[in-house]
Design a protein around this motif. Structure first.
Motif, PDB file in Angstrom:
ATOM      1  N   ASN A  92     -10.686   9.047  -0.118  1.00 53.91           N
ATOM      2  CA  ASN A  92      -9.700   9.314   0.936  1.00 53.91           C
ATOM      3  C   ASN A  92     -10.328  10.112   2.084  1.00 53.91           C
ATOM      4  N   SER A 150       0.837  -1.204   0.000  1.00 51.94           N
ATOM      5  CA  SER A 150       0.000   0.000   0.000  1.00 51.94           C
ATOM      6  C   SER A 150       0.871   1.252   0.000  1.00 51.94           C
ATOM      7  N   GLY A 196      -2.476   9.879   2.423  1.00 52.13           N
ATOM      8  CA  GLY A 196      -3.847  10.083   1.933  1.00 52.13           C
ATOM      9  C   GLY A 196      -4.188  11.546   1.640  1.00 52.13           C
ATOM     10  N   ASP A 227       0.751   3.938  -3.020  1.00 51.55           N
ATOM     11  CA  ASP A 227       0.373   5.332  -2.761  1.00 51.55           C
ATOM     12  C   ASP A 227       1.491   6.296  -3.170  1.00 51.55           C
TER      13      ASP A 227
END
Ligand code: ADP
Length: 275
Positions: free
Chosen positions: A166, A94, A235, A98
């Motif tokens: 998000n 992840s 995020g 990202d």
């Protein structure tokens, strides 16, 4: 006399030139400071990323060493270690996904896949999809869009969905199950922008943290492992990067103990609201 005139003329030009030079020097100074700040943030981000990558890799390495140590391990020992490897691998995946996503969004040479759509209809469809999504099922999702919100936006739909995911994801993550999360939309005061807000009744964010919230390096907790209270801290940086690529702005208002409200803007198509 002629000599005097020739002497005076350049002096006026000199004044204009000095003033221009002064302005340009100030602009250069400001640009240089911005560049230095960006370099500082980039360096800090690299240090954080190295740390974030190292932590799960160390945990995976220890688990593998343990499994291959030749000790008499029980099936339960195997299961525990393999589950740890699985979780830490998911963290790495992840984080890397990202980071790459953020890198791509910030790269202005990669074009957005823009489509012109009706803003209210898009948000309504997003809302009904979210109601059916198990990620949000433990909270009360509410939608408030004025009936006269006519207007079109030209956006990369997948990216704006990512912004909403998000913000909604954070609202869910940081506020108690059963609490309300309100998605609202409106026309900005001067009418040129759509403003979208996600409001929660969570713990709120300390005032001193608000100004750092959208920095690439900020996370509410130093522990960035799955199961901990926070994620990998990218995020909101992704939210900011996407919104700014659409010439919008993002902000947050929060009161500790009461909740947070994240708002972003997107420019309406110039004549969209005349429709
Ligand atoms: P992450 O949630 O992965 O840590 P984000 O960039 O999404 O990273 O958020 C950064 C930080 O901002 C979080 O760690 C958290 O401290 C704070 N935050 C974000 N959204 C909220 C919210 N709705 N309520 C309270 N805190 C929040």
């Amino acid at each position: 006399m002629t000599v005097k005139k020739e002497f005076e003329q350049p002096s006026i030009e000199n004044d204009t030139m000095s003033s221009k030079l002064f302005t340009t020097t100030n602009q250069l100074f400001a640009a240089n400071q911005k560049l230095q700040e960006m370099q500082r943030q980039r360096g800090e981000m690299l240090a954080n990323i190295s740390h974030d990558l190292r932590a799960p890799i160390t945990a995976i390495r220890s688990a593998v060493d343990y499994l291959t140590s030749g000790q008499n391990l029980t099936p339960e020992d195997y299961r525990t270690s393999l589950m740890l490897i699985d979780r830490r691998t998911a963290t790495l995946e992840s984080l890397i996904q990202d980071m790459y996503y953020l890198f791509c969004v910030e790269d202005a040479s990669r074009p957005l896949e823009r489509q012109t759509i009706d803003a209210a209809q898009f948000l309504e469809e997003y809302y009904y999809d979210a109601l059916a999504d198990s990620r949000y099922s433990r909270h009360q999702l509410l939608l408030d869009i004025p009936e006269d919100l006519n207007g079109k936006i030209t956006v990369d739909i997948q990216k704006i969905v990512r912004v909403l995911d998000n913000l909604l994801g954070n609202a869910v993550k940081y506020s108690p199950a059963g609490s309300r999360i309100l998605l609202t939309a409106a026309r900005s005061a001067e009418s040129s922008c759509l403003t979208v807000s996600v409001r929660d009744n969570g713990p709120g964010i300390p005032q001193e943290a608000l100004e750092h919230l959208f920095e690439r390096t900020y996370t509410g907790s130093p522990a960035r492992t799955p199961g901990s209270a926070t994620g990998n801290g990218l995020g909101l940086s992704i939210v900011k990067a996407i919104v700014e690529r659409h010439q919008g702005q993002v902000s947050c208002e929060s009161i500790e103990g009461k909740g947070s409200c994240f708002t972003f803007t997107l420019p309406f198509e110039a004549c969209g609201f005349l429709r």
